[in-house]
Design an enzyme around this catalytic site. Structure first.
Site, mmCIF file in Angstrom:
data_model
loop_
_atom_site.group_PDB
_atom_site.id
_atom_site.type_symbol
_atom_site.label_atom_id
_atom_site.label_comp_id
_atom_site.label_asym_id
_atom_site.label_seq_id
_atom_site.Cartn_x
_atom_site.Cartn_y
_atom_site.Cartn_z
ATOM 1 C CD GLN A 116 -3.511 -4.279 6.527
ATOM 2 O OE1 GLN A 116 -3.404 -3.279 5.817
ATOM 3 N NE2 GLN A 116 -4.052 -5.399 6.090
ATOM 4 C CE LYS B 133 -3.887 -2.378 2.106
ATOM 5 N NZ LYS B 133 -4.567 -2.807 3.326
ATOM 6 C CG ASP C 264 -10.274 -0.221 4.998
ATOM 7 O OD1 ASP C 264 -10.055 -0.453 3.790
ATOM 8 O OD2 ASP C 264 -9.677 -0.788 5.931
#
Ligand code: NAP
Length: 281
Positions: free
Chosen positions: A98, A54, A121
């Site tokens: 994460q 990422k 997200d």
């Protein structure tokens, strides 16, 4: 019929290229670059690889990236303090925690602490609510967003098609179903208690599998000409990756199919970058 292979790597590269142009334009016009902050708790090797990828992807499109690594024994308050600091930091436009976090942490409480405007997200209740309500100002979870883009790369108008989504997680299955509903599909959501899964799959014009069981969906479950999106990532005994769909058999019947790897995976990261740029805009 031999299926078109939906090349997620290529489509993701196209999206990254267009984001790079957006980022350069923002840098010139507003003298700023969107910033993504990633919080990683613990030492799960797969999570470390995901985070590294990422960060690298951010650099490629010219985004700023910030990374905080906390030990596996970090306490809830420590993680909360990092999230709060990023919420308050004007140089950060996207925050990603994460997942999964170590079990002793309350993962949902941490996610819900993220400022919804920075929730790249798309997992805060505000963003989930916006998705359900059809409010396009929200941030949509990356993997379903990318999967829809892959479907639309082979068929623009999905109106009236029967879409079957196997898996009902908040991270994927539920938002995927909402996106397909917004495209005027008739959506069936299947899960571990679904009866006659095979029969349901046989009626799908679009079949999306997100279960986490290697090659569970067989070739003879597929309707002639269906579009098949394989979200599953499973490690086989020989060390190779495979999806939730029996690719070789399914490719004989489907009109289009995503490979694993190289299908949905690359789109997830590209959509994370897209969400960060959207949040900055
Ligand atoms: P998850 O939270 O474990 O959800 C799995 C879903 O599959 C659940 O809804 C479960 O039903 C359902 N299920 C389990 N066994 C089933 C069966 N025999 N028949 C029908 N449904 C069944 O997983 P997830 O986070 O959604 O991820 C699913 C897969 O996608 C995993 O392999 C994951 O690695 C992959 N993934 C890939 C990406 C990517 O970037 N490519 C991103 C996210 C996830 P119940 O709800 O009834 O338990």
């Amino acid at each position: 019929m031999s299926a078109t292979i939906i090349d997620g790597k290529l489509i993701a590269a196209g999206l990254r290229e267009s984001l790079k142009n957006d980022v350069e334009a923002m840098a010139k016009a507003r003298n700023m670059r969107p910033g993504l902050a990633v919080i990683l708790v613990g030492d799960d090797p797969a999570s470390h690889v995901y985070v590294r990828n990422k960060i690298r992807a951010c650099e490629e499109v010219g985004l700023q990236s910030f990374e905080v690594k906390l030990p596996a024994k970090a306490q809830q308050a420590e993680v909360e303090a990092e999230i709060q600091a990023f919420n308050d930091n004007h140089n950060i436009h996207g925050i990603l925690l994460q997942l999964p976090v170590p079990e002793h942490l309350n993962s949902d409480a941490l996610i819900q602490m993220i400022d919804p405007a920075k929730d790249v997200d798309g997992l805060t209740y505000i963003n989930i609510g916006k998705l359900v309500a059809g409010d396009e100002s929200g941030l949509v979870p990356c993997t379903p967003q990318g999967s829809l883009a892959l479907i639309k790369s082979v068929r623009e108008d999905l109106s009236g098609l029967h879409a079957v989504v196997i898996g009902r997680s908040l991270l994927f299955g539920k938002p995927m179903a909402q996106l397909l509903l917004a495209e005027n599909c008739t959506v069936t959501m299947a899960h571990s208690r679904t009866k006659n899964l095979e029969e349901i799959c046989k009626s799908a014009d679009i079949l999306v599998a997100a279960v986490g069981r290697p090659k569970m969906v067989k070739g003879d479950w597929i309707k002639d000409g269906a579009i098949v999106i394989d979200v599953g990532i499973n490690r086989q005994d020989d060390g190779k990756l495979c999806g939730d769909v029996d690719y070789d058999e399914t490719a004989k019947t489907a009109s289009a199919i995503t490979p694993v790897p190289g299908g949905v995976g690359p789109m997830t990261i590209a959509c994370l970058l897209a969400n960060t740029v959207k949040a900055a805009k």
